[in-house]
Design an enzyme around this catalytic site. Sequence first.
Site, mmCIF file in Angstrom:
data_model
loop_
_atom_site.group_PDB
_atom_site.id
_atom_site.type_symbol
_atom_site.label_atom_id
_atom_site.label_comp_id
_atom_site.label_asym_id
_atom_site.label_seq_id
_atom_site.Cartn_x
_atom_site.Cartn_y
_atom_site.Cartn_z
ATOM 1 N N ASP A 10 2.704 -4.542 6.950
ATOM 2 C CA ASP A 10 1.264 -4.241 6.906
ATOM 3 C C ASP A 10 0.497 -5.564 6.809
ATOM 4 O OD1 ASP A 10 -0.777 -1.945 6.520
ATOM 5 O OD2 ASP A 10 -1.324 -3.439 4.988
ATOM 6 N N LEU A 11 -0.646 -5.653 7.545
ATOM 7 C CA LEU A 11 -1.474 -6.860 7.483
ATOM 8 C C LEU A 11 -2.287 -6.876 6.175
ATOM 9 C CD1 LEU A 11 -2.894 -7.160 11.111
ATOM 10 C CD2 LEU A 11 -1.121 -8.528 10.057
ATOM 11 N N ASP A 36 -3.042 -1.096 11.139
ATOM 12 C CA ASP A 36 -2.411 -2.408 11.065
ATOM 13 C C ASP A 36 -1.000 -2.312 10.512
ATOM 14 O OD1 ASP A 36 -3.242 -1.607 8.580
ATOM 15 O OD2 ASP A 36 -3.678 -3.642 7.858
#
Length: 758
Positions: free
Chosen positions: A614-615, A657
């Site tokens: 995950d960003l 994301d």
Amino acid sequence: MRFSATSRLILLAVLLSLGIGGLFARSIWTLREEAWHHAERTSVNLVRTLDQNIARTMESVDLSMQRVVEGVTDPYVMALPVEMRQRALFDNSLRVQGIGSLLVLDRAGNVVIDSEFLEPRKANFADRDYVKVFDSGAHTGLYVGAPVRARLTGRYSLPLSRAYYGPDGQLAGVVVGTLRLAHFQSLFEALNLGPGGSLNLFRSDGIVIARFPFSEDVRGRSLAGTANIRAFQSARSGVFTGRSAIDNVERLYAFRHVGDYPLMVNVAQSVDDILAGWYRSAWILGGFALLLMAACVGLAGLFARELRRRQQISARLEQAERDLRTILNNLPSMIGYWDRDLCNRFANHAYLDWFGQAPGQIRGRHIRELLGDELYEKNRPYLEQALQGHEQLFERTIVDPAGVERYAIASYVPDFDGDEVRGIFVQVTDITERKRMEEALFEEKERMRLTLRSIGDAVVCTDAQGLVTYLNPVAQRLTGWQGFDAAGRNVDEVVHLLVPDDQAPQPSPLRLALQQKKPVEPTRGVVLHRTSGQRFDVEESASPITDRHGQITGAVAVLRDVTDAVAMAEHMAHLAQYDALTDLPNRVLLQDRARQALAHARRDGNSVAVMYIDLDGFKQVNDTRGHDVGDELLVQLAQRLTGAVRASDTVCRQGGDEFVVLLPGIDAAEQACQVACKIMAACSAPYQLSSHVLSVDLSGGIALFPEHGQDFEALSRHADAAMYAAKHAGRRQFRLYAGADAESVRVALEGDRASACS
């Protein structure tokens, strides 16, 4: 009943010719009988001479053998010295023409005395029939054996034998004498019976001893049971006609039994040789007789024909004229004859239908009066050309008496008298119906042509042999062939259908329709443009074309261009399994690959890793920079993730994301940790996004099969839990799932160069 002079003349000529024929036939038959009787007398005389000659020879040999039998049974003779005994025993035998050796055999078949040597030659003849017959007691007196090859000299000979007995009356041995078969052959060859003649010497049971003409395979052959042998055996002598069992030639046979010996001799002359001279005479006399008979009948017939000729010609002319008028009057065409002045000499009944005038009203009138001034002026150039000797053929429109316009085809044929034209034969045929049908057919073809040009599918037409006859514009666009180039070519050359996913050729539906004589359902394939090589996905269907009798006259194929539809279907199939923004596999494809990876891991005993990524701070990028920048960031991130893993690994965009990485076929957790470090390193560099440069951090979680779950759903949950643990622990790191009750293990931080799995 009264006969005309012509009939009486013909009857007299026939009787005269029959009389001539009868006289010549009698003469010819008399000549045949004389030739046949002469041949019978000659054959009887020859066979009698042969009988006497052979009987004398047999008698001489038999007397010599009897003298030997007397000598070998006389103790005084047998006591003489060898040379004197030889002269006493064999003196007479030396004077017999054709005789071979005389041998004295003991009962065991061994040679004890030899006429040619003082010291007898060593040989045993116990296997010969002339020894066995006496040994068995089945015969007494002279025995004539079957012809054999002499064991001592190698020559073919006829063995003659007599038994001699001891003082006790028991068989003591056999005296054997031989007559060389060459003696009989030389005797036969001295007689000339013509090319088809034959002389034969038989034993009474039908075995051939000697024959002329000589044949090696006939000597010693048994003809017992054949028709000729039965005839020979039925009487002491005779004459008959039969067909040879050896060469199948028909001959006149004269035969006699040779004295009291078991021999038969015959003289046979070929029937063709006997009658050869008679045939020549018969042909000459018969031909002369037939010539005389034919001359008599022919002269009478010529005279009678000349008498009837005038009546017959007159009757035929009248009948021919009636037949011709009947035929011409019943023809649907106008038939007429116009002389060189264009005046009518003949017209059939069809003129009444066309011009409303009967043939009698037209005869003698000028053609202008019939046609009228306007129509005459139109036809005058053709009439003038016909009068100059040139045939004319043209079409014309005529209005009949009912006012109906009718189409006609006219033919003007000059009638020549030498080099001069004396008239014109005119034939005018009504082609109104044909014209209407041609116009209707043209209109129908034009409608079909316009229809085929306007439809959106390609249409290819062929004849019954599969040769192209028509391509519509769409077919020309698909194939690259122009209609005039494709005409007459094989349909497989013009429309070369390939398998969609291969370059292999595919059976032509049009060919199948021609072979099976029924429509063929649509077939998917690929057509290559002739010049550009462009590929077109098509669906081709085909149907045969039949005439009204059900015969195949051709076929038509329809090719629907489905290139766009196929591309759309492929695109939709791709979208169903890939993310539209990053072109990474979506969760559907990820789950399918995960099932395969887990199945291989169970089979091979290795591990599978699932990573959730995950960003950090992606929402802030979207809010401050805009969604376009955020989308561009996700695309570049997807490219870096894909570059950091193996080709066999799968990078999936989960949504937003969030990304998932599937690592199949790993041996230990350290490999997954190393991949996490590579991902952290690859994604830590700043991102150049249009006019912005951004740095983004990652947080990730890792779960392993089989330690952390037995299926993909469990591994996903545990990797997701490890990822959230990494976020809560400060982000910018990967965590390895350690169990529900244990804290996840940190495996990589931003900037780490190696894994920290423990």
